[in-house]
Design a protein around this motif. Structure first.
Motif, PDB file in Angstrom:
ATOM      1  N   ASN A   1       0.833  -1.194   0.000  1.00  0.00           N
ATOM      2  CA  ASN A   1       0.000   0.000   0.000  1.00  0.00           C
ATOM      3  C   ASN A   1       0.874   1.253   0.000  1.00  0.00           C
ATOM      4  N   TYR A   2       0.234   2.374  -0.186  1.00  0.00           N
ATOM      5  CA  TYR A   2       0.941   3.650  -0.308  1.00  0.00           C
ATOM      6  C   TYR A   2       1.747   3.983   0.941  1.00  0.00           C
ATOM      7  N   LYS A   3       1.186   3.737   2.119  1.00  0.00           N
ATOM      8  CA  LYS A   3       1.904   4.047   3.364  1.00  0.00           C
ATOM      9  C   LYS A   3       3.202   3.240   3.466  1.00  0.00           C
ATOM     10  N   ALA A   4       3.126   1.939   3.191  1.00  0.00           N
ATOM     11  CA  ALA A   4       4.319   1.094   3.236  1.00  0.00           C
ATOM     12  C   ALA A   4       5.347   1.558   2.205  1.00  0.00           C
ATOM     13  N   LEU A   5       4.864   1.958   1.039  1.00  0.00           N
ATOM     14  CA  LEU A   5       5.748   2.450  -0.016  1.00  0.00           C
ATOM     15  C   LEU A   5       6.506   3.697   0.434  1.00  0.00           C
ATOM     16  N   ILE A   6       5.784   4.663   1.002  1.00  0.00           N
ATOM     17  CA  ILE A   6       6.411   5.911   1.445  1.00  0.00           C
ATOM     18  C   ILE A   6       7.374   5.638   2.596  1.00  0.00           C
ATOM     19  N   ASP A   7       6.982   4.756   3.509  1.00  0.00           N
ATOM     20  CA  ASP A   7       7.878   4.386   4.625  1.00  0.00           C
ATOM     21  C   ASP A   7       9.183   3.793   4.095  1.00  0.00           C
ATOM     22  N   TYR A   8       9.061   2.864   3.146  1.00  0.00           N
ATOM     23  CA  TYR A   8      10.255   2.226   2.578  1.00  0.00           C
ATOM     24  C   TYR A   8      11.105   3.247   1.818  1.00  0.00           C
ATOM     25  N   ALA A   9      10.462   4.070   1.010  1.00  0.00           N
ATOM     26  CA  ALA A   9      11.188   5.037   0.189  1.00  0.00           C
ATOM     27  C   ALA A   9      11.932   6.061   1.046  1.00  0.00           C
ATOM     28  N   ALA A  10      11.314   6.478   2.146  1.00  0.00           N
ATOM     29  CA  ALA A  10      11.967   7.443   3.036  1.00  0.00           C
ATOM     30  C   ALA A  10      13.139   6.805   3.773  1.00  0.00           C
ATOM     31  N   GLU A  11      12.930   5.578   4.257  1.00  0.00           N
ATOM     32  CA  GLU A  11      13.980   4.885   5.013  1.00  0.00           C
ATOM     33  C   GLU A  11      15.214   4.627   4.162  1.00  0.00           C
ATOM     34  N   HIS A  12      14.995   4.405   2.857  1.00  0.00           N
ATOM     35  CA  HIS A  12      16.112   4.074   1.965  1.00  0.00           C
ATOM     36  C   HIS A  12      16.529   5.261   1.084  1.00  0.00           C
ATOM     37  N   ALA A  13      16.146   6.458   1.515  1.00  0.00           N
ATOM     38  CA  ALA A  13      16.570   7.706   0.869  1.00  0.00           C
ATOM     39  C   ALA A  13      16.178   7.801  -0.609  1.00  0.00           C
ATOM     40  N   ILE A  14      15.089   7.130  -0.970  1.00  0.00           N
ATOM     41  CA  ILE A  14      14.565   7.260  -2.336  1.00  0.00           C
ATOM     42  C   ILE A  14      13.821   8.589  -2.462  1.00  0.00           C
ATOM     43  N   ILE A  15      13.224   9.011  -1.351  1.00  0.00           N
ATOM     44  CA  ILE A  15      12.637  10.343  -1.250  1.00  0.00           C
ATOM     45  C   ILE A  15      13.209  11.000   0.001  1.00  0.00           C
ATOM     46  N   ALA A  16      13.133  12.309   0.051  1.00  0.00           N
ATOM     47  CA  ALA A  16      13.573  13.028   1.246  1.00  0.00           C
ATOM     48  C   ALA A  16      12.506  12.915   2.330  1.00  0.00           C
ATOM     49  N   LYS A  17      12.922  12.802   3.578  1.00  0.00           N
ATOM     50  CA  LYS A  17      11.959  12.701   4.679  1.00  0.00           C
ATOM     51  C   LYS A  17      11.072  13.941   4.745  1.00  0.00           C
ATOM     52  N   SER A  18      11.608  15.057   4.257  1.00  0.00           N
ATOM     53  CA  SER A  18      10.810  16.293   4.237  1.00  0.00           C
ATOM     54  C   SER A  18       9.647  16.214   3.240  1.00  0.00           C
ATOM     55  N   ASP A  19       9.690  15.227   2.332  1.00  0.00           N
ATOM     56  CA  ASP A  19       8.615  15.062   1.342  1.00  0.00           C
ATOM     57  C   ASP A  19       7.436  14.247   1.869  1.00  0.00           C
ATOM     58  N   ILE A  20       7.590  13.603   3.019  1.00  0.00           N
ATOM     59  CA  ILE A  20       6.566  12.666   3.484  1.00  0.00           C
ATOM     60  C   ILE A  20       5.212  13.344   3.677  1.00  0.00           C
ATOM     61  N   GLU A  21       5.183  14.458   4.388  1.00  0.00           N
ATOM     62  CA  GLU A  21       3.905  15.153   4.625  1.00  0.00           C
ATOM     63  C   GLU A  21       3.278  15.589   3.307  1.00  0.00           C
ATOM     64  N   PHE A  22       4.117  16.082   2.423  1.00  0.00           N
ATOM     65  CA  PHE A  22       3.694  16.519   1.093  1.00  0.00           C
ATOM     66  C   PHE A  22       3.047  15.369   0.319  1.00  0.00           C
ATOM     67  N   LEU A  23       3.675  14.191   0.361  1.00  0.00           N
ATOM     68  CA  LEU A  23       3.165  13.015  -0.337  1.00  0.00           C
ATOM     69  C   LEU A  23       1.884  12.491   0.298  1.00  0.00           C
ATOM     70  N   ASN A  24       1.780  12.577   1.620  1.00  0.00           N
ATOM     71  CA  ASN A  24       0.570  12.121   2.301  1.00  0.00           C
ATOM     72  C   ASN A  24      -0.626  13.015   1.984  1.00  0.00           C
ATOM     73  N   LYS A  25      -0.384  14.291   1.735  1.00  0.00           N
ATOM     74  CA  LYS A  25      -1.480  15.197   1.378  1.00  0.00           C
ATOM     75  C   LYS A  25      -2.127  14.764   0.074  1.00  0.00           C
ATOM     76  N   TRP A  26      -1.318  14.255  -0.840  1.00  0.00           N
ATOM     77  CA  TRP A  26      -1.881  13.765  -2.102  1.00  0.00           C
ATOM     78  C   TRP A  26      -2.843  12.615  -1.853  1.00  0.00           C
ATOM     79  N   ARG A  27      -2.452  11.662  -1.030  1.00  0.00           N
ATOM     80  CA  ARG A  27      -3.321  10.507  -0.769  1.00  0.00           C
ATOM     81  C   ARG A  27      -4.629  10.927  -0.110  1.00  0.00           C
ATOM     82  N   GLU A  28      -4.565  11.943   0.730  1.00  0.00           N
ATOM     83  CA  GLU A  28      -5.769  12.392   1.445  1.00  0.00           C
ATOM     84  C   GLU A  28      -6.761  13.093   0.528  1.00  0.00           C
ATOM     85  N   ASN A  29      -6.257  13.763  -0.514  1.00  0.00           N
ATOM     86  CA  ASN A  29      -7.168  14.493  -1.408  1.00  0.00           C
ATOM     87  C   ASN A  29      -6.576  14.573  -2.816  1.00  0.00           C
TER      88      ASN A  29
END
Length: 217
Positions: free
Chosen positions: A179-207
């Motif tokens: 699921n999207y949450k697991a994907l973002i968790d994995y991507a952040a932990e392995h520096a595929i995305i910046a941790k500062s992007d997490i809130e930004f990415l979660n806003k997309w899923r919400e709306n």
């Protein structure tokens, strides 16, 4: 033993590794619906990678056994759910059918292809859940043909509330490998995305329908 959290992260890892999922928060994709999205998912790519394909086949089969118990037949949703469904049916030693997006315009005019028997208990296979609309059309077709739909399984879900609401309204259970949450968790932990992007990415899923408008991107 089916370890849900480990499998969610492993599938996320595979999908990112083979580029079945691409994350581009700074350069979003445009979906056919017109939605702007930081993620693009094409799980058909898994079919070109035997080790990934095997893992997904095995885990989907285990998920069905864990969540739904004994079933009589596996049904794929056209088109991307068809090859995944065939693989799972083979793994479980079960008959396979598939549901067209619309009825054939010639011959028998079939909407469901394959041999069915009224009252059979079926699990539906999909590759991806977004809003759930096309998946639930297939569920309706199977129910209309007299089959008992135990539930639906898929490789990945974006985790939209709209999908949860649609499946609940249809009284259909669904389960996914990742699921999207697991994907973002994995991507952040392995520096595929910046941790500062997490809130930004979660806003997309919400709306997702509003994300990207009025300077949200």
């Amino acid at each position: 033993m089916y370890n849900k959290s480990d499998i969610e992260l492993k599938v996320a890892e595979f999908l990112l590794q083979i580029k079945a999922i691409k994350l581009q928060p700074a350069n979003p994709f445009t979906w056919a619906s017109g939605w702007k999205s930081p993620i693009y998912c094409d799980n058909r790519i898994t079919l070109s990678h035997p080790s990934v394909r095997t893992y997904i086949r095995q885990k989907l089969a285990q998920l069905i056994q864990e969540e739904y118990g004994a079933v009589d037949v596996i049904a794929g949703v056209a088109t991307a759910g068809i090859p995944q469904g065939v693989l799972v049916a083979q793994e479980l030693g079960l008959p396979f059918i598939y549901v067209r997006s619309k009825a054939k315009e010639h011959g028998t005019g079939s909407l469901i292809e394959g041999e069915i028997v009224e009252g059979q208990r079926v699990v539906v296979i999909e590759d991806l859940i977004s809003t759930g609309k096309s998946s639930l059309q297939a569920v309706d077709a199977l129910r209309g043909a007299g089959l008992s739909v135990a539930g639906l399984v898929a490789i990945f879900t974006y985790g939209f509330q709209q999908a949860d609401d649609n499946f609940a309204a249809a009284k259909c259970r669904y389960s996914t490998l990742s699921n999207y949450k697991a994907l973002i968790d994995y991507a952040a932990e392995h520096a595929i995305i910046a941790k500062s992007d997490i809130e930004f990415l979660n806003k997309w899923r919400e709306n997702p329908a509003e994300w990207g408008k009025s300077g949200n991107v």
